[in-house]
Design a protein around this motif. Structure first.
Motif, mmCIF file in Angstrom:
data_model
loop_
_atom_site.group_PDB
_atom_site.id
_atom_site.type_symbol
_atom_site.label_atom_id
_atom_site.label_comp_id
_atom_site.label_asym_id
_atom_site.label_seq_id
_atom_site.Cartn_x
_atom_site.Cartn_y
_atom_site.Cartn_z
ATOM 1 N N ASN A 189 0.823 -1.209 0.000
ATOM 2 C CA ASN A 189 0.000 0.000 0.000
ATOM 3 C C ASN A 189 0.858 1.260 0.000
ATOM 4 O O ASN A 189 0.550 2.225 -0.693
ATOM 5 C CB ASN A 189 -0.905 0.014 1.237
ATOM 6 C CG ASN A 189 -2.173 -0.752 0.975
ATOM 7 O OD1 ASN A 189 -2.509 -1.003 -0.179
ATOM 8 N ND2 ASN A 189 -2.863 -1.120 2.032
ATOM 9 N N THR A 190 1.895 1.222 0.785
ATOM 10 C CA THR A 190 2.755 2.404 0.901
ATOM 11 C C THR A 190 3.463 2.676 -0.416
ATOM 12 O O THR A 190 3.517 3.818 -0.885
ATOM 13 C CB THR A 190 3.774 2.186 2.024
ATOM 14 O OG1 THR A 190 3.070 1.787 3.194
ATOM 15 C CG2 THR A 190 4.534 3.450 2.299
ATOM 16 N N VAL A 191 3.991 1.615 -1.027
ATOM 17 C CA VAL A 191 4.628 1.797 -2.325
ATOM 18 C C VAL A 191 3.619 2.332 -3.330
ATOM 19 O O VAL A 191 3.916 3.225 -4.117
ATOM 20 C CB VAL A 191 5.216 0.466 -2.826
ATOM 21 C CG1 VAL A 191 5.605 0.576 -4.284
ATOM 22 C CG2 VAL A 191 6.413 0.090 -1.989
ATOM 23 N N ARG A 192 2.405 1.807 -3.243
ATOM 24 C CA ARG A 192 1.388 2.257 -4.185
ATOM 25 C C ARG A 192 1.170 3.767 -4.067
ATOM 26 O O ARG A 192 1.040 4.462 -5.077
ATOM 27 C CB ARG A 192 0.070 1.519 -3.949
ATOM 28 C CG ARG A 192 0.014 0.161 -4.614
ATOM 29 C CD ARG A 192 -1.377 -0.443 -4.553
ATOM 30 N NE ARG A 192 -2.390 0.380 -5.204
ATOM 31 C CZ ARG A 192 -2.489 0.538 -6.508
ATOM 32 N NH1 ARG A 192 -1.623 -0.053 -7.307
ATOM 33 N NH2 ARG A 192 -3.429 1.285 -7.014
ATOM 34 N N ARG A 193 1.123 4.242 -2.829
ATOM 35 C CA ARG A 193 0.913 5.675 -2.666
ATOM 36 C C ARG A 193 2.089 6.470 -3.220
ATOM 37 O O ARG A 193 1.909 7.499 -3.872
ATOM 38 C CB ARG A 193 0.681 6.006 -1.186
ATOM 39 C CG ARG A 193 -0.182 7.211 -0.980
ATOM 40 C CD ARG A 193 -1.341 6.947 -0.039
ATOM 41 N NE ARG A 193 -0.891 6.319 1.174
ATOM 42 C CZ ARG A 193 -0.417 6.997 2.228
ATOM 43 N NH1 ARG A 193 -0.338 8.302 2.164
ATOM 44 N NH2 ARG A 193 -0.053 6.376 3.301
ATOM 45 N N ALA A 194 3.276 5.957 -2.959
ATOM 46 C CA ALA A 194 4.462 6.641 -3.474
ATOM 47 C C ALA A 194 4.410 6.713 -5.007
ATOM 48 O O ALA A 194 4.620 7.768 -5.602
ATOM 49 C CB ALA A 194 5.719 5.920 -3.014
#
Lengths: 223, 223
Positions: A43-48
Motif C-alpha cells: 500500500n505504501t509503495v502504491r501511494r508513493a
DNA sequence: CCTCCCTGAACCAATACTGAGCCAATTTTT
DNA sequence: AAAAATTGGCTCAGTATTGGTTCAGGGAGG
C-alpha cells in the motif's frame, strides 16, 4: 523512520529514475518487489508511485506494469523539474522583466480593494521586527501586485518564481544578505511603488519597481 | 513582567525555521516532541504554533503534521495546472514582454552555431507547404531564439508557453487564423528578426520581435 | 476576590502504515 | 485454446502517530 514514508519513497524513486535506472526498457519493478526492497507494505509503495503518476513521471497499466514517461523532455513535469535548477542571476533577470510590467498593469487595472491589500502587506512588512515575518510580507507585497495585474498567466509565473525562491539555496542566500539597513531601504522602495500605484501612474510604478529590483539584485548577488 | 512563554517559543521557532531547520522535507516535529524539548506543556506549544499559523509561516494537518508553507510540496504542480486555463489574450501579453527581451539577449549572447540553428528553422518554415509543418518550425524558430538567450529560466518559461499553445483550444484558434498570406507575412517578419540577430543588434531584434508578435496577436484575437 | 497564563491529562478525529485478501487485465506457459 | 503466473486496482481491519479540543487545577498579578 519518522513517518510519511510514502513521500520519502517517492523522492527516492524519482532520484533513481533521473539517475537512469530502469531506463533500458522504461519499466519499473513490480510494486510487490519494491515493497519488499524498501521493507514497507505494498500500500505504501502504491501511494508513493501514485505521486509519480500524479506529476506525470510514470504511467501504470494493470497486468503490464509501471512505465517511465520521463523520456519525453517536452512534458510539463520535465519542464518544471528543470526549472528547479534556476540560478539566482537568471531569476533576477526575469523578475526585472516581469515585475515592472506587472506594476504597470496593476496601476491601470487594480481595484481600490486590491490596492488596499497591497498597502496592508507593505504596512505589515514595514512594522515587522524579525526577518521571517518581513520575508513573508515582502513576498506577499510583490504577490499582491501581481494579483491585481489582471493577467492570470503572469500571476502564475510569479507563483512559480515564488516557490523556487523558497527552496534551499535561495534561503541561505537571503539570510546572508539580510540586514536591518537593507530592510529599511526595501521598505522605502516599496513605498515608492505603492505611491505610484495609488497615483495610478503606470510609468513611475514600473520604474520604481525596477529600481527596487536592482537594489535587491545588488544585495543578493553582491554586484 | 509577564512570562508569555508561548510568545517566546513562537519567536524561537521562527528563528529556527529561518535558519533553515526542517527545510529538507518542510515538516516540523510533532507538537508533543517540541513540548518535551522546550520543557513546556503541549498546550503552550500549540499556542505558539498557532501564531506561526496565523502569519502564514506554517500549515497544520491532523494526522500528518505541521508543515512550512515555504516548501509546500505539490504547489508547483498546482500552479502549472492552473496555467492550463490561460487565456490567449493573457499569453500574448506575456509573450510581448518576454520574447523581445529574449531576442535582445540572443543578439548579444548567441554563438554562431546557435544562430545557424535559428536560421535553419526559419528556412524550413519559409519553405514549408502545409500548415502543420509551418506551425512546427515556426514554434521551433521562436524556441531556438530563447535557447540562445542564455537564461535557462526564460527558456523554460517559453517551454511552458509552448506546451500550453499546443493544447486543444489553441489549436483550433491557430487553424482558424491561418492563411497563406499571413504565413508569408510571418516569414518576412521572422526574416527581420533573424537579420537583426545576425547583425548582433539587440535593439532592433527586440523591436522586430515585438512587431511580429503584434501581428500574431491581431491575427489570433482579431483586433 | 477575579483574570490570565501555564500545567497536566484525557479523549477525539484525521491520517499513515501494515498485512492480508480478492479482483481484473495482461502476459507467459502448458 | 486453456491454464497459470504476473501485475496493478481495490478493500478491510488493526495499530500508531498527530493535530484538535476540553477540563481541572496552580500560581502570579491586579
Amino acid at each position: 523512520m519518522p513517518k510519511l514514508v510514502a513521500n520519502d519513497i517517492a523522492t527516492a524513486l524519482k532520484k533513481r529514475i533521473s539517475s537512469g535506472e530502469w531506463i533500458e526498457n522504461g519499466r519499473m519493478p513490480p510494486e510487490r518487489d519494491l515493497a519488499s526492497e524498501f521493507g514497507v507494505a505494498r500500500n505504501t509503495v502504491r501511494r508513493a508511485v501514485s505521486f509519480l503518476e500524479d506529476d506525470g513521471t510514470v504511467v501504470r497499466h494493470v497486468g503490464r506494469g509501471t512505465f517511465l514517461t520521463a523520456t519525453n523532455p517536452g512534458s510539463m513535469a520535465a519542464t518544471v523539474s528543470r526549472m528547479e535548477g534556476t540560478s539566482p542571476a537568471d531569476m533576477m533577470e526575469i523578475r526585472q522583466l516581469l515585475e515592472p510590467a506587472a506594476a504597470s498593469f496593476a496601476a491601470t487595472n487594480a481595484s481600490a480593494t486590491e490596492l488596499n491589500a497591497v498597502r496592508e502587506a507593505h504596512k505589515i512588512a514595514s512594522e515587522s521586527q524579525d526577518m521571517p515575518t518581513f520575508e513573508h510580507w515582502d513576498a506577499e507585497f510583490h504577490h499582491r501586485i501581481f494579483a491585481c495585474s489582471r493577467n492570470d498567466f503572469l500571476k502564475e509565473i510569479h507563483n512559480l518564481m515564488r516557490i523556487l525562491r523558497n527552496q534551499a539555496p535561495w534561503f541561505e542566500m537571503k539570510k546572508r544578505s539580510f540586514s536591518e539597513e537593507r530592510r529599511s531601504i526595501y521598505c522605502s522602495e516599496h513605498q515608492m511603488v505603492l505611491d505610484a500605484l495609488l497615483r495610478r501612474d503606470p510609468e513611475s510604478a514600473s520604474q520604481a519597481m525596477l529600481a527596487h529590483l536592482r537594489t535587491v539584485e545588488r544585495n543578493l548577488l553582491g554586484r
